[in-house]
Design an enzyme around this catalytic site. Structure first.
Site, mmCIF file in Angstrom:
data_model
loop_
_atom_site.group_PDB
_atom_site.id
_atom_site.type_symbol
_atom_site.label_atom_id
_atom_site.label_comp_id
_atom_site.label_asym_id
_atom_site.label_seq_id
_atom_site.Cartn_x
_atom_site.Cartn_y
_atom_site.Cartn_z
ATOM 1 N N GLY A 45 0.838 -1.192 0.000
ATOM 2 C CA GLY A 45 0.000 0.000 0.000
ATOM 3 C C GLY A 45 0.871 1.238 0.000
ATOM 4 O O GLY A 45 2.015 1.209 0.475
ATOM 5 N N GLN A 50 2.652 9.846 1.754
ATOM 6 C CA GLN A 50 3.969 9.206 1.734
ATOM 7 C C GLN A 50 4.820 9.637 0.543
ATOM 8 O O GLN A 50 6.005 9.343 0.498
ATOM 9 C CB GLN A 50 3.816 7.684 1.732
ATOM 10 N N CYS A 105 5.881 -0.182 7.519
ATOM 11 C CA CYS A 105 5.483 0.971 6.725
ATOM 12 C C CYS A 105 6.671 1.421 5.887
ATOM 13 O O CYS A 105 7.795 1.484 6.387
ATOM 14 C CB CYS A 105 5.030 2.092 7.659
ATOM 15 N N LEU A 106 6.419 1.745 4.623
ATOM 16 C CA LEU A 106 7.502 2.199 3.753
ATOM 17 C C LEU A 106 8.130 3.497 4.248
ATOM 18 O O LEU A 106 9.298 3.750 3.976
ATOM 19 C CB LEU A 106 6.983 2.374 2.317
ATOM 20 N N HIS A 147 -4.664 0.696 7.608
ATOM 21 C CA HIS A 147 -3.305 1.251 7.702
ATOM 22 C C HIS A 147 -3.154 2.433 6.737
ATOM 23 O O HIS A 147 -2.669 3.500 7.131
ATOM 24 C CB HIS A 147 -2.281 0.156 7.371
ATOM 25 N N GLU A 148 -3.577 2.259 5.488
ATOM 26 C CA GLU A 148 -3.455 3.345 4.510
ATOM 27 C C GLU A 148 -4.416 4.487 4.835
ATOM 28 O O GLU A 148 -4.067 5.655 4.668
ATOM 29 C CB GLU A 148 -3.697 2.825 3.088
ATOM 30 N N HIS A 151 -2.979 6.895 7.179
ATOM 31 C CA HIS A 151 -2.045 7.858 6.570
ATOM 32 C C HIS A 151 -2.751 9.130 6.130
ATOM 33 O O HIS A 151 -2.216 10.224 6.313
ATOM 34 C CB HIS A 151 -1.331 7.238 5.361
#
Length: 195
Positions: A45, A50, A105-106, A147-148, A151
């Protein structure tokens, strides 16, 4: 085009995203770049904050989870087709028991922690063609969505862990914000020392 992923510590990750409409500049190109950036970083994702944009947009490809041996045949079926664009999503309702799963997480490389989330979410969103959709997600599909979604609400998964765990990873988080890590994809660091 592969874009740099914003690292922990950048204020853009703490902003609540704004809704967009179909006239958002170069939206198809942005979505294509987000897919390419996420795939290059081996993520499932990627949310617009991000890549430095405070808008309500994210992409999810949960197909890598489909082959997990613990999944039921129904879960495998859902996950094997779960590659979607979410524009202006809303969580209408969350329900079910909270269950732990190790998240990463990226924007926060090298940190993974158990996060508790409810197992089912009722959502609305628009797809890349601005068609309105309603869905009920469960299990890993719900988790990746939550999760996304966090963000675009300015929330990170590290906000959802215990204060003890937060203290244990504090140094790691500081190092990430300063660029003192070795991610194998392009990143943008807010607090890195300029040379």
């Amino acid at each position: 085009m592969i874009l740099p992923i914003v690292a922990y510590g950048d204020p853009v990750l703490r902003k609540v995203g704004v809704e967009i409409d179909k006239n958002y500049p170069e939206l198809p190109k942005l979505i294509a770049n987000m897919w390419e950036t996420m795939e290059n970083a081996h993520g499932v994702g990627l949310a617009a904050p991000q890549i430095g944009k405070s808008i309500r947009l994210f992409v999810i490809d949960a197909t890598p989870f489909a082959e997990d041996e613990e999944n039921t045949p129904e879960e495998k079926e859902v996950l094997s087709n779960f590659r979607k664009v979410f524009i202006n999503p809303k969580i209408v309702k969350e329900e079910g028991d909270e269950w732990p799963f190790e998240e990463g997480c990226l924007s926060i490389p090298e940190v993974r922690e158990d996060v508790y989330r409810q197992e089912t979410v009722h959502i609305t969103y628009q797809n890349e063609n601005f068609e309105s959709k309603k869905e009920i997600l469960t299990g890993l599909a719900a988790r990746v969505f939550q999760h996304e979604y966090d963000h675009i609400e300015g929330v990170l998964f590290t906000d959802k862990i215990s204060s003890l765990k937060k203290r244990l990873i504090k140094r790691k988080l500081e190092n990430i914000s300063k660029g003192k890590i070795g991610a194998d994809y392009r990143m943008r660091y807010f607090n890195a020392k300029r040379k």
